[in-house]
Design an enzyme around this catalytic site. Structure first.
Site, PDB file in Angstrom:
ATOM      1  N   LYS A 179      44.004  14.748  87.184  1.00 18.98           N
ATOM      2  CA  LYS A 179      42.806  13.989  87.561  1.00 18.98           C
ATOM      3  C   LYS A 179      41.574  14.630  86.905  1.00 18.98           C
ATOM      4  CE  LYS A 179      45.196  11.522  90.601  1.00 18.98           C
ATOM      5  NZ  LYS A 179      45.539  10.103  90.372  1.00 18.98           N
ATOM      6  N   SER A 222      47.164   6.643  86.169  1.00 19.15           N
ATOM      7  CA  SER A 222      45.915   6.899  86.902  1.00 19.15           C
ATOM      8  C   SER A 222      44.820   7.497  86.028  1.00 19.15           C
ATOM      9  CB  SER A 222      46.179   7.833  88.088  1.00 19.15           C
ATOM     10  OG  SER A 222      46.520   9.136  87.646  1.00 19.15           O
TER      11      SER A 222
END
Length: 246
Positions: free
Chosen positions: A91, A50
């Site tokens: 993230k 991700s």
């Protein structure tokens, strides 16, 4: 004979003193750098893609332990949130409390409070927009809005927009800020200058380069000091022998 012996002994003692001092200082720098790094940083293994291409799955990263108040836009953070699955995730912060984060403008860019943000860390080989789907969210105070750098597959704030936090997580969920990829040795992760013009700017780089520098200098001093004393003693004996031969 005795005078020559005293000179040789003097050079030997001086060499041993310099050698011992270099090794002692080297040990302090070497151990100090390691201890400092162990206190400041925590290693993590990234489980998914991700955050590609910035961080690849299986990469071992070093993350600086920080307080939520130290988080800035553009930071790559490690956090744990119950709503997101109660497991550490990595993230990028694109919005802080009070920000309106939206995508995409006419050029396919992310905007923060109406300001377009160029994101050089995205893989733009396909000229894809900053997000495959449009979205807009206002970040509550004390929260942060997070996106993965692999926008096509990342499960991030966009999939939590209907939650109570409107896709955001509390600052208290942040455990650390990723500073470098340790393995493979890709080096430091730069702070994106595209967020620098926004209020609060970007975070400062962590102390990892200084810590690594201290460790490397320590190794050099230990090795150099260990070699210096016998080399200095051997050279002193050669000079003494040459003087006696005359």
């Amino acid at each position: 004979m005795s005078g020559t012996g005293r000179k040789e002994d003097g050079r030997g003692r001086l060499g041993a003193m310099v050698s011992g001092l270099a090794v002692a200082v080297g040990c302090v720098l070497f151990l100090g750098g390691f201890v400092w790094a162990a206190v400041v940083y925590q290693p993590y293994t990234v489980p998914t893609d991700s955050m590609s291409p910035t961080v690849q799955p299986g990469d071992r990263v070093l993350a600086e332990r920080i307080d939520g108040a130290d988080v800035r836009r553009g930071d790559v953070v490690v956090f744990t949130d119950e709503v997101w699955g109660a497991t550490p995730m990595v993230k990028r912060v694109v919005g802080v409390g009070g920000d309106k984060v939206a995508c995409c403008d006419r050029e396919g860019r992310l905007t923060v409070n109406g300001t377009p943000v160029d994101e050089p860390y995205l893989d733009r080989a396909t000229k894809a927009p900053a997000s495959p789907q449009d979205f807009s969210a206002t970040v509550p105070q004390g929260q942060i809005f997070l996106l993965g750098d692999e926008r096509a597959t990342s499960l991030d704030s966009r999939v939590h927009l209907q939650d109570a936090g409107k896709g955001s997580v509390p600052l208290s969920a942040v455990q650390a800020r990723v500073d470098a990829v340790a393995w493979p040795m890709d080096g430091m992760i730069d702070r994106p200058s595209s967020f620098a013009a926004l209020p609060g700017g970007v975070s400062a780089a962590g102390p990892l380069p200084i810590q690594l520098g201290a460790i490397l200098v320590g190794v050099a001093l230990i090795l150099g000091g260990s070699v210096y004393a016998p080399v200095a003693a051997r050279l002193a004996r050669r000079r003494t022998a040459a003087g006696g031969a005359r």
